[in-house]
Enzyme design. Structure first.
Site, PDB file in Angstrom:
ATOM      1  N   SER A 286       0.810  -1.222   0.000  1.00  0.00           N
ATOM      2  CA  SER A 286       0.000   0.000   0.000  1.00  0.00           C
ATOM      3  C   SER A 286       0.843   1.272   0.000  1.00  0.00           C
ATOM      4  O   SER A 286       1.869   1.381   0.643  1.00  0.00           O
ATOM      5  CB  SER A 286      -0.923   0.008   1.208  1.00  0.00           C
ATOM      6  OG  SER A 286      -1.481   1.285   1.348  1.00  0.00           O
ATOM      7  N   ARG A 333       2.269   9.277  -7.476  1.00  0.00           N
ATOM      8  CA  ARG A 333       2.684   7.959  -7.936  1.00  0.00           C
ATOM      9  C   ARG A 333       3.600   7.996  -9.149  1.00  0.00           C
ATOM     10  O   ARG A 333       4.614   7.316  -9.188  1.00  0.00           O
ATOM     11  CB  ARG A 333       1.449   7.135  -8.300  1.00  0.00           C
ATOM     12  CG  ARG A 333       0.634   6.775  -7.119  1.00  0.00           C
ATOM     13  CD  ARG A 333      -0.605   6.005  -7.510  1.00  0.00           C
ATOM     14  NE  ARG A 333      -1.283   5.633  -6.268  1.00  0.00           N
ATOM     15  CZ  ARG A 333      -2.439   4.982  -6.229  1.00  0.00           C
ATOM     16  NH1 ARG A 333      -3.052   4.638  -7.347  1.00  0.00           N
ATOM     17  NH2 ARG A 333      -2.985   4.670  -5.076  1.00  0.00           N
ATOM     18  N   HIS A 408      -0.590  -0.990 -12.392  1.00  0.00           N
ATOM     19  CA  HIS A 408      -1.571  -1.118 -11.339  1.00  0.00           C
ATOM     20  C   HIS A 408      -2.993  -0.833 -11.814  1.00  0.00           C
ATOM     21  O   HIS A 408      -3.949  -1.444 -11.377  1.00  0.00           O
ATOM     22  CB  HIS A 408      -1.176  -0.115 -10.261  1.00  0.00           C
ATOM     23  CG  HIS A 408      -2.090  -0.069  -9.098  1.00  0.00           C
ATOM     24  ND1 HIS A 408      -2.307  -1.164  -8.316  1.00  0.00           N
ATOM     25  CD2 HIS A 408      -2.850   0.933  -8.577  1.00  0.00           C
ATOM     26  CE1 HIS A 408      -3.144  -0.836  -7.361  1.00  0.00           C
ATOM     27  NE2 HIS A 408      -3.503   0.407  -7.500  1.00  0.00           N
ATOM     28  N   GLU A 432     -13.627   0.377 -14.219  1.00  0.00           N
ATOM     29  CA  GLU A 432     -12.308   0.559 -14.838  1.00  0.00           C
ATOM     30  C   GLU A 432     -12.354   0.311 -16.350  1.00  0.00           C
ATOM     31  O   GLU A 432     -11.482   0.760 -17.098  1.00  0.00           O
ATOM     32  CB  GLU A 432     -11.282  -0.368 -14.161  1.00  0.00           C
ATOM     33  CG  GLU A 432      -9.846  -0.003 -14.486  1.00  0.00           C
ATOM     34  CD  GLU A 432      -8.809  -0.820 -13.710  1.00  0.00           C
ATOM     35  OE1 GLU A 432      -9.140  -1.367 -12.635  1.00  0.00           O
ATOM     36  OE2 GLU A 432      -7.660  -0.918 -14.198  1.00  0.00           O
ATOM     37  N   LEU A 448     -12.364   2.816  -6.607  1.00  0.00           N
ATOM     38  CA  LEU A 448     -13.490   2.165  -5.935  1.00  0.00           C
ATOM     39  C   LEU A 448     -14.687   3.099  -5.983  1.00  0.00           C
ATOM     40  O   LEU A 448     -15.823   2.694  -6.240  1.00  0.00           O
ATOM     41  CB  LEU A 448     -13.113   1.842  -4.493  1.00  0.00           C
ATOM     42  CG  LEU A 448     -11.904   0.905  -4.329  1.00  0.00           C
ATOM     43  CD1 LEU A 448     -11.602   0.688  -2.849  1.00  0.00           C
ATOM     44  CD2 LEU A 448     -12.156  -0.436  -5.007  1.00  0.00           C
TER      45      LEU A 448
HETATM   46  C1  LIG Z   1      -3.811  -4.490  -5.753  1.00  0.00           C
HETATM   47  C2  LIG Z   1      -4.779  -3.380  -6.059  1.00  0.00           C
HETATM   48  C3  LIG Z   1      -5.145  -2.488  -5.070  1.00  0.00           C
HETATM   49  C4  LIG Z   1      -6.039  -1.456  -5.337  1.00  0.00           C
HETATM   50  N1  LIG Z   1      -6.376  -0.598  -4.330  1.00  0.00           N
HETATM   51  C5  LIG Z   1      -7.258   0.399  -4.579  1.00  0.00           C
HETATM   52  C6  LIG Z   1      -7.669   1.278  -3.532  1.00  0.00           C
HETATM   53  O1  LIG Z   1      -7.201   1.177  -2.406  1.00  0.00           O
HETATM   54  N2  LIG Z   1      -8.571   2.234  -3.827  1.00  0.00           N
HETATM   55  C7  LIG Z   1      -9.123   2.374  -5.065  1.00  0.00           C
HETATM   56  O2  LIG Z   1      -9.962   3.234  -5.253  1.00  0.00           O
HETATM   57  N3  LIG Z   1      -8.763   1.540  -6.068  1.00  0.00           N
HETATM   58  C8  LIG Z   1      -7.852   0.552  -5.858  1.00  0.00           C
HETATM   59  N4  LIG Z   1      -7.493  -0.285  -6.892  1.00  0.00           N
HETATM   60  C9  LIG Z   1      -8.190  -0.199  -8.186  1.00  0.00           C
HETATM   61  C10 LIG Z   1      -9.577  -0.844  -8.109  1.00  0.00           C
HETATM   62  O3  LIG Z   1      -9.528  -1.970  -7.281  1.00  0.00           O
HETATM   63  C11 LIG Z   1     -10.130  -1.279  -9.457  1.00  0.00           C
HETATM   64  O4  LIG Z   1      -9.949  -0.296 -10.402  1.00  0.00           O
HETATM   65  C12 LIG Z   1     -11.626  -1.560  -9.389  1.00  0.00           C
HETATM   66  O5  LIG Z   1     -11.907  -2.427  -8.322  1.00  0.00           O
HETATM   67  C13 LIG Z   1     -12.176  -2.122 -10.678  1.00  0.00           C
HETATM   68  O6  LIG Z   1     -13.518  -2.507 -10.501  1.00  0.00           O
HETATM   69  P1  LIG Z   1     -14.425  -2.963 -11.732  1.00  0.00           P
HETATM   70  O7  LIG Z   1     -15.759  -3.255 -11.176  1.00  0.00           O
HETATM   71  O8  LIG Z   1     -14.333  -1.970 -12.794  1.00  0.00           O
HETATM   72  O9  LIG Z   1     -13.746  -4.287 -12.301  1.00  0.00           O
HETATM   73  P2  LIG Z   1     -13.269  -5.662 -11.644  1.00  0.00           P
HETATM   74  O10 LIG Z   1     -13.414  -5.682 -10.179  1.00  0.00           O
HETATM   75  O11 LIG Z   1     -11.932  -5.942 -12.239  1.00  0.00           O
HETATM   76  O12 LIG Z   1     -14.300  -6.704 -12.172  1.00  0.00           O
HETATM   77  C14 LIG Z   1     -14.299  -7.213 -13.471  1.00  0.00           C
HETATM   78  C15 LIG Z   1     -15.406  -8.210 -13.592  1.00  0.00           C
HETATM   79  O13 LIG Z   1     -15.582  -8.517 -14.961  1.00  0.00           O
HETATM   80  C16 LIG Z   1     -15.606  -9.903 -15.158  1.00  0.00           C
HETATM   81  N5  LIG Z   1     -15.109 -10.141 -16.511  1.00  0.00           N
HETATM   82  C17 LIG Z   1     -14.021  -9.608 -17.110  1.00  0.00           C
HETATM   83  N6  LIG Z   1     -13.924 -10.034 -18.373  1.00  0.00           N
HETATM   84  C18 LIG Z   1     -14.973 -10.851 -18.581  1.00  0.00           C
HETATM   85  C19 LIG Z   1     -15.428 -11.599 -19.693  1.00  0.00           C
HETATM   86  N7  LIG Z   1     -14.804 -11.560 -20.863  1.00  0.00           N
HETATM   87  N8  LIG Z   1     -16.530 -12.360 -19.538  1.00  0.00           N
HETATM   88  C20 LIG Z   1     -17.203 -12.393 -18.347  1.00  0.00           C
HETATM   89  N9  LIG Z   1     -16.825 -11.691 -17.284  1.00  0.00           N
HETATM   90  C21 LIG Z   1     -15.726 -10.931 -17.400  1.00  0.00           C
HETATM   91  C22 LIG Z   1     -14.796 -10.481 -14.036  1.00  0.00           C
HETATM   92  O14 LIG Z   1     -15.189 -11.804 -13.802  1.00  0.00           O
HETATM   93  C23 LIG Z   1     -15.161  -9.542 -12.906  1.00  0.00           C
HETATM   94  O15 LIG Z   1     -16.366  -9.973 -12.313  1.00  0.00           O
HETATM   95  C24 LIG Z   1      -6.588  -1.315  -6.627  1.00  0.00           C
HETATM   96  C25 LIG Z   1      -6.210  -2.207  -7.621  1.00  0.00           C
HETATM   97  C26 LIG Z   1      -5.280  -3.209  -7.362  1.00  0.00           C
HETATM   98  C27 LIG Z   1      -4.810  -4.063  -8.489  1.00  0.00           C
END
Ligand SMILES: Cc1cc2nc3c(=O)[nH]c(=O)nc-3n(C[C@H](O)[C@H](O)[C@H](O)COP(=O)(O)OP(=O)(O)OC[C@H]3O[C@@H](n4cnc5c(N)ncnc54)[C@H](O)[C@@H]3O)c2cc1C
Ligand code: FES
Lengths: 652, 260
Positions: A286, A333, A408, A432, A448
């Site tokens: 972190s 960063r 990241h 994202e 988030l």
């Molecule tokens: C280690 C780490 C720490 C982080 N810490 C922070 C933090 O402290 N604060 C912050 O704000 N952000 C943080 N981030 C960034 C943040 O976690 C992500 O940007 C965010 O959670 C993305 O959410 P999402 O719902 O867009 O996608 P995701 O949570 O990546 O979900 C993607 C979904 O899509 C599905 N999917 C993907 N492709 C397909 C497909 N072809 N067919 C069917 N399903 C599919 C997956 O199964 C999943 O359910 C962090 C990221 C990392 C890597």
């Protein structure tokens, strides 16, 4: 193509735009909602929240994820926290300040109206999550605790130990499972979207592969929402989960959705360095560690192989403190990452030699332990220190941590308008996966926030508005012409998917599994389109990628069959799409002749700092697929700033 | 960097209905590799040799998504306490044992899919039965309207840390899902927001757990020691109390309405 952002008129004050936009939007009557089918791909914060909320409104929702449960989406791994302009600390925070910080942090490459809405909704997110039982950290008085994150000057970050993403995702997951029980959402796990079905110019369904049986399945609907996460794994090594991929987004792009700013990627400065060729992923430590840790490398190359304890104080180069006295170890960063790279490029890196070089810098807690005592440090960072020790076998209480930057987050993504609709009508993108709110650089704890804002509060309105608008255009008729899975376009897409799988499984001279090619691709992208980019480097990458791709086509080896659980086949499809996206990233980086946020072109700098060019590059690059991945079509969405006047980011 | 030789004995089973057996693989392990990176190396080699790689579930590799899980030398997630399979590193085996037996999480509630991959969707169905607080997306109260004592909130968080990996089930002689179910019942049952549905939640989730084919708890405590997040067995006692109370309340209600 003319890009229409569909944002409210600029004559409306920014703080009223979202409210007015919602008022002007069309609604769908409760009794009619169940007639409309919505596919949500992804069950992370964005997809999980969207599917649950749309289901609750009464739409017929199908939600997909590739893991065995929606609770495992990559969002679960977020550690640090989530921002919200609650001003519970009374330290001068406000919606406007969060908006301002986000536009500035994004280096003036995001749409102002979107960012304002995000800041505005941030407060509702916290209310929603607490009501749903998310156990955020609290003070002794029982009220919610906050911390300052990533150098922010106010404490606006809410957190749940080091597992904020987990707790937020479980909140959305529980809401989703509640809708599954209520029968409004059908959750389809272990299922991967492999293509988008477009009928008469509108998104009308998807083709999936059942990952347990290998069956290729068509699904039709009236609206498709992609919340499939970021593409950081194009670098092979990243802090993303192993399965994170760009396939859904990329396949939609190939069907007509523009892809915006692919070169905006975020490299996080504090990750555990690579230990060997076998390494499959990198682990984030972190950002909060930089509050107490001091970053240094030896001043002399000959000291680099020595244990850190044997290097005298005067021989240590605290390069961030020396170069940036005002911010020191807390520079943003991108600045911290780039400087770690520079010192390692100079040969001052530390730690074991991997692939002929040392690529790590120290993050040292000795002074903090002396000043505050070990118990306080243990209380603040105990979990992280334990994780570091599990992975490296070294204790940060005794010896400095070794860290190095790693990919990241990806700010780029599918282009969307203010309604989060892509350039394909009926196809939306949230979280994202879209490009919307972070410009060229994302602030800590804001992803988030964006995922949940999109999922809980934006998509439920804008998807409804789309359906309502279509309905009002076709009074007396079906809003969306009925199509079945036997529709010729569905069948054609299904056939294309099957043929692609057959092609992947029958390379002429099979030799290596997909990981081999992914690793090689990652090396190209990381060295040429990573923390610092040059014209020559990018041109070189654009020569290397097609060559490697040709090797992939010829030598890809997949064992087993397509009609069963086959993780090699899953991986192969994802890697193939990374090839094309990686190429587009390099083209985008080459075209953007400026430095901004996460995109640093070595040719465009002043005193080693990024030099933005607002006269020529204040636009979003939205790329269209032309059939030839080497020649994508560039569309520009101009950006104007009426509230936050562009200024130089300076941390000296 | 130090490497050493190990022999893996891995459960291979092509499909739910196929006959499974252990197969042996010789590997040179680097002490800094994670256990799953070691399996990645084995798999890349298998593919190059034209053989099918070992199927296993994993995603985050940071010990938080709960997707990984295998029984290593008889222990769910292997020998290191408070550690998921993906966080286990080969240095744990530097001084032996050099024979490593790898099996899937076996339980009636976790039907096998392939090799080390099992179907844990029963857990999702337990949550569907009541593992939530019923609120609508929209405008709930201000988040600070209800202060929650820090100690209560911290304990709710202790329970909420469950990652749903299923090690508790794999470790339990009865293949019970009590620890998983109790963790969610405790998390939500401790918070003021979770009170309204507390009795129904306990009753419905426990019933769902039984219906999924998980065994009952007979207090062995193996679940707690296998749990990578250290979820306490005390939560099972809380669940049992809530369950008994819920049943009693339901009985009272039924009795009253009979009398009217
Ligand atoms: C280690 C780490 C720490 C982080 N810490 C922070 C933090 O402290 N604060 C912050 O704000 N952000 C943080 N981030 C960034 C943040 O976690 C992500 O940007 C965010 O959670 C993305 O959410 P999402 O719902 O867009 O996608 P995701 O949570 O990546 O979900 C993607 C979904 O899509 C599905 N999917 C993907 N492709 C397909 C497909 N072809 N067919 C069917 N399903 C599919 C997956 O199964 C999943 O359910 C962090 C990221 C990392 C890597
Ligand atoms: S892979 Fe996520 S917990 Fe192990």
């Amino acid at each position: 193509m003319e890009l229409r952002s569909n944002e409210p008129d600029k004559s409306i004050p920014i703080e009223q735009r979202w409210t007015k936009h919602k008022m002007a939007g069309k609604l769908v009557a409760p009794a009619n909602r169940r007639k409309y089918e919505i596919i949500v791909v992804g069950s992370g914060l964005a997809g999980g929240a969207a599917a649950a909320s749309l289901g609750e409104l009464g739409y017929k929702v199908k939600c997909f994820c590739f893991q065995d449960s929606p609770r495992r989406a990559h969002s679960i791994a977020a550690q640090g926290g989530i921002n919200a302009a609650k001003n519970y600390q009374n330290d001068g925070d406000s919606v406007y300040r969060l908006f301002y910080d986000t536009v500035k942090g994004g280096d003036f490459r995001a749409r102002e109206a979107n960012v304002y809405r995000l800041a505005e909704l941030s407060v509702n997110i916290i209310d929603q999550c607490v009501a749903a039982g998310v156990p955020f950290a609290r003070e002794y008085g029982g009220l919610l605790a906050n911390r300052s994150f990533g150098g922010a000057q106010v404490s606006r970050t809410f957190y749940a130990r080091g597992q904020t993403g987990q707790q937020l995702l479980l909140g959305a997951y529980q809401a989703l499972e509640r809708q599954v029980a209520a029968g409004t959402v059908e959750m389809i796990t272990r299922s991967e979207m492999l293509d988008l079905v477009v009928v008469d110019g509108k998104a009308r369904g998807i083709i999936t592969r059942n990952l347990k049986t290998g069956e290729i399945e068509p699904h039709v609907a009236d609206v498709v929402v992609l919340c499939t996460g970021g593409y950081g794994n194009v670098f092979f090594l990243s802090t993303n989960a192993m399965g994170s991929n760009c396939t859904a987004a990329w396949r939609a792009h190939r069907k007509g959705a523009l892809f915006a700013n692919p070169c905006y990627t975020q490299i996080h400065p504090t990750c555990i360095p690579r230990a060997g060729e076998y390494q499959g992923k990198l682990t984030l430590m972190s950002e909060s560690l930089r509050n107490d840790g001091r970053v240094w490398v030896p001043r002399k190359k000959e000291d680099c192989g020595k244990p850190p304890e044997q290097i005298a104080e005067k021989d240590r180069y605290y390069y961030l403190e020396e170069k940036y006295p005002a911010f020191g170890n807390l520079v943003p960063r991108d600045v911290a990452s780039r400087n770690a790279m520079y010192v390692c490029d100079e040969g001052l890196g530390v730690g074991p030699v991997v692939d002929g070089e040392r690529r790590a810098v120290y993050l040292d807690f000795a002074d903090a332990i002396k000043r505050l005592g070990e118990p306080i440090i243990r209380e603040r960072y105990g979990n992280l220190f334990d994780m570091y020790e599990r992975i490296t076998g070294e204790s940060p209480y005794k010896t400095p941590m070794r860290i190095y930057p790693a990919t990241h987050y990806t700010m780029g993504g599918i282009w969307v308008d203010y309604n989060l609709m892509t350039t394909i009508p009926g196809l939306f993108a949230g979280g994202e996966a879209n490009f919307s709110d972070h410009g060229a650089n994302r602030l800590g704890a804001s992803a988030l926030m964006q995922g949940l804002a999109d999922g809980y509060f934006v998509l439920p309105y804008t998807v409804g508005n789309y359906i309502g608008t279509e309905a009002s255009k076709r009074i007396g008729q079906r809003t969306f012409p009925e199509i079945g899975t036997d529709h010729p376009e569905v069948q054609k897409t299904l056939k294309d998917v099957k043929e692609r799988i057959k092609r992947l499984m029958s390379a002429p001279e099979p030799k290596y599994g997909p990981d081999y090619f992914h690793r090689e691709l990652g090396k190209i992208i990381w060295t040429k389109c990573g923390m610092s980019r040059t014209k020559e480097g990018l041109e070189e990458a654009l020569r290397q990628i097609p060559k490697l791709r040709a090797e992939f086509d010829k030598h890809l080896k997949i064992t087993g069959t397509g009609e069963e659980l086959n993780q090699t086949l899953e991986k192969a499809g994802r890697v193939e799409d990374f090839f094309e996206l990686g190429q587009l990233m390099c083209i985008d980086a080459l075209t953007r002749e400026e430095s901004c946020g996460g995109h640093f072109r070595a040719e465009h700098e002043e005193d080693g700092e990024a030099a933005r060019d607002d006269d020529n590059f204040a636009f979003v690059s939205a790329w269209g697929y032309t059939g030839d991945t080497a020649k994508p079509e560039l569309n520009k969405e101009p950006l104007t700033f009426d509230y936050v006047k562009p200024s130089k980011r300076s941390y000296k | 960097m130090s490497t050493f030789n190990i022999t893996l004995h891995v459960w291979r089973q092509k499909s739910p209905t196929a006959q499974g057996k252990f197969e042996d693989y010789k590997v040179e392990a680097d002490e800094h590799m994670s256990f799953l990176e070691m399996l990645d190396v084995v798999n890349e080699d298998l593919i190059e040799k034209g053989k099918e790689p070992i199927a296993f579930d994993h995603d985050c590799r940071e010990g938080i998504c709960g997707m990984c899980g295998m029984v290593i030398n008889g222990e769910a997630h292997g020998p290191q306490k408070l550690t998921t399979t993906c966080q286990l590193h080969m240095r744990q085996f530097k001084n032996g044992p050099f024979d490593i037996w790898i099996e899937p999480f076996r339980a009636a509630g976790f039907p096998l899919v392939k090799d080390l991959v099992v179907d844990r969707s029963g857990f999702d169905r337990i949550i569907q039965a009541g593992g939530y607080i019923s609120i609508r997306t929209g405008a709930p109260l201000d988040a600070n309207a209800t202060p929650i004592p820090k100690a209560v909130s911290d304990m709710a968080m202790d329970a909420a840390e469950c990652i749903g990996c299923g090690a508790c089930v794999a470790a339990c002689p009865n293949a019970s899902a009590s620890l998983f179910t109790a963790a969610k019942i405790t998390h939500l049952g401790l918070l003021p927001q979770g009170q309204a549905e507390r009795p129904e939640r306990a009753r419905n989730m426990v019933t769902a757990m039984d219906n999924e084919g998980f065994g009952s708890c007979t207090n062995h405590g193996e679940c707690e020691s296998a749990c990578p997040k250290g979820i306490s067995v005390d939560f099972i006692a809380r669940m049992n109390r809530d369950f008994v109370k819920a049943s009693a309340t339901a009985y009272d209600r039924a009795a009253k309405s009979d009398g009217d």
